[in-house]
Design an enzyme around this catalytic site. Structure first.
Site, mmCIF file in Angstrom:
data_model
loop_
_atom_site.group_PDB
_atom_site.id
_atom_site.type_symbol
_atom_site.label_atom_id
_atom_site.label_comp_id
_atom_site.label_asym_id
_atom_site.label_seq_id
_atom_site.Cartn_x
_atom_site.Cartn_y
_atom_site.Cartn_z
ATOM 1 N N THR A 117 0.828 -1.213 0.000
ATOM 2 C CA THR A 117 0.000 0.000 0.000
ATOM 3 C C THR A 117 0.857 1.255 0.000
ATOM 4 O OG1 THR A 117 -1.850 -1.088 1.054
ATOM 5 C CG2 THR A 117 -1.698 1.271 1.405
ATOM 6 N N SER A 142 1.337 -7.552 -0.841
ATOM 7 C CA SER A 142 2.040 -8.562 -0.038
ATOM 8 C C SER A 142 1.185 -9.771 0.328
ATOM 9 C CB SER A 142 2.659 -7.944 1.213
ATOM 10 O OG SER A 142 1.712 -7.796 2.238
ATOM 11 N N THR A 145 1.572 -4.269 4.325
ATOM 12 C CA THR A 145 1.375 -4.571 5.755
ATOM 13 C C THR A 145 0.896 -6.004 5.994
ATOM 14 O OG1 THR A 145 -0.912 -3.780 5.671
ATOM 15 C CG2 THR A 145 0.773 -2.179 6.329
ATOM 16 N N ASP A 146 0.224 -6.594 4.992
ATOM 17 C CA ASP A 146 -0.513 -7.840 5.260
ATOM 18 C C ASP A 146 0.360 -9.031 5.633
ATOM 19 O OD1 ASP A 146 -2.949 -6.654 5.060
ATOM 20 O OD2 ASP A 146 -3.305 -7.212 2.976
#
Ligand code: SIN
Length: 320
Positions: free
Chosen positions: A17, A66, A99-100
């Site tokens: 992101t 990710s 972030t995932d």
């Protein structure tokens, strides 16, 4: 007299992101991750070179969301980090990441890299095209942390908070401050361009448990390790199916202090008999389950299920 060598911070872009863009001006959701190149991300931040305390170099290693992270990007990333860590002209590394699955990549790198210099992952919860994107400040903080002389090991920073690879996990799907380190708390903070360590000094870096695997990562087979959840009403059929399909290892996300549904426990015992490695992690997001005794499987030593899976893959890869 020999000229003093200018040391650089290397920024490796992998997408996420932080590099995301939306066709709707200012939108915080509904964007596509991994759209903007790492060079453009760096160019948009005033004072970045100053924060680096020297030169900055950027490499676009991948450009993905990710959620789609996989062995091929992991291999390239780990090997590229190792080569930069061995380069005397590199003071530290920053990795821009979604972030995932950031916590998985952080744990993998922690297990593989001899990081006597800082390797700092960073990310964003809002795309670069948002009205108030969080990525630029996170990237500036990551460069500040990577340039900090006392810092070492695999770290992550977002929303001004510094976390270590072992404890960090994403705990919120939307909040800007989306990461936490559970009971242990953060390692420190980056405040107005300065690093403040939570316990007065920087944490020491550990010898990587699986560093010997690094050179062969691109050629060896990654063992198949799956995560199974112990939940009300389970019958263990999924475990039997995985064994039939030739799974190498299973991590169970167990309830509470490592308790398992009796049907799942019976299926796992069959898996162990069939030669499958089983590790038990707790599905509780905080605390640490006690070690297991008199069981045919080991506990995941306080790791979350996703991190325990990575450790088990590396352990199986290293097994003779
Ligand atoms: C991703 O993980 O690549 C998308 C989500 C995010 O970065 O917040």
């Amino acid at each position: 007299m020999q000229a003093k060598m200018e040391r650089k911070i290397v920024v490796l872009g992998t997408g996420g992101t932080i590099a995301g863009a939306s066709s709707v001006a200012g939108a915080n959701v509904g964007y596509t991750a991994g759209q903007i190149g790492v060079d453009a991300l760096l160019a948009a931040i005033p004072g970045l070179r100053q924060a680096a305390g020297g030169a900055l170099a950027a490499e676009q290693l991948a450009q993905i969301d990710s959620k789609d992270m996989g062995f091929e990007v992991w291999t390239r990333l780990a090997q590229r980090c190792a080569s930069h860590l061995a380069d005397a002209s590199v003071a530290g590394i920053v990795i821009t990441h979604g972030t995932d699955t950031l916590e998985e990549t952080a744990w993998l790198l922690h297990q593989l890299l001899d990081a006597s210099k800082p390797v700092v992952l960073t990310c964003a919860m809002r795309p670069a095209t948002a009205l108030a994107p969080d990525g630029p400040q996170n990237l500036l903080d990551a460069v500040t942390l990577a340039a900090e002389r006392a810092a070492r090991g695999v770290l992550m920073v977002s929303a001004g908070v510094v976390h270590g690879a072992r404890e960090v996990s994403k705990v919120h799907p939307l909040r800007l401050d989306a990461f936490a380190s559970g009971d242990g708390g953060p390692l420190g903070w980056v405040e107005a361009g300065r690093v403040r360590w939570a316990h007065g000094c920087a944490p020491v870096s550990a010898t990587p448990a699986y560093g010997v695997l690094l050179p062969a990562l691109g050629v060896v087979h990654w063992p198949r390790v799956e995560i199974v959840l112990s939940h009300a009403g389970t019958d263990g059929a999924l475990v039997d199916w995985l064994v039939e399909k030739g799974v190498d290892g299973i991590v169970v996300a167990a309830s509470g202090n490592g308790t398992l549904h009796q049907a799942l426990e019976a299926a796992l015992a069959r898996a162990v008999d069939a030669g499958v490695a089983v590790r038990v992690a707790s599905r509780c997001p905080e605390g640490r389950m006690l070690d297991l005794h008199d069981m045919p499987w080991q506990s995941a030593k306080g790791l979350s299920p996703v991190k325990a899976r990575i450790s088990l893959m590396l352990e199986l890869m290293q097994a003779p």
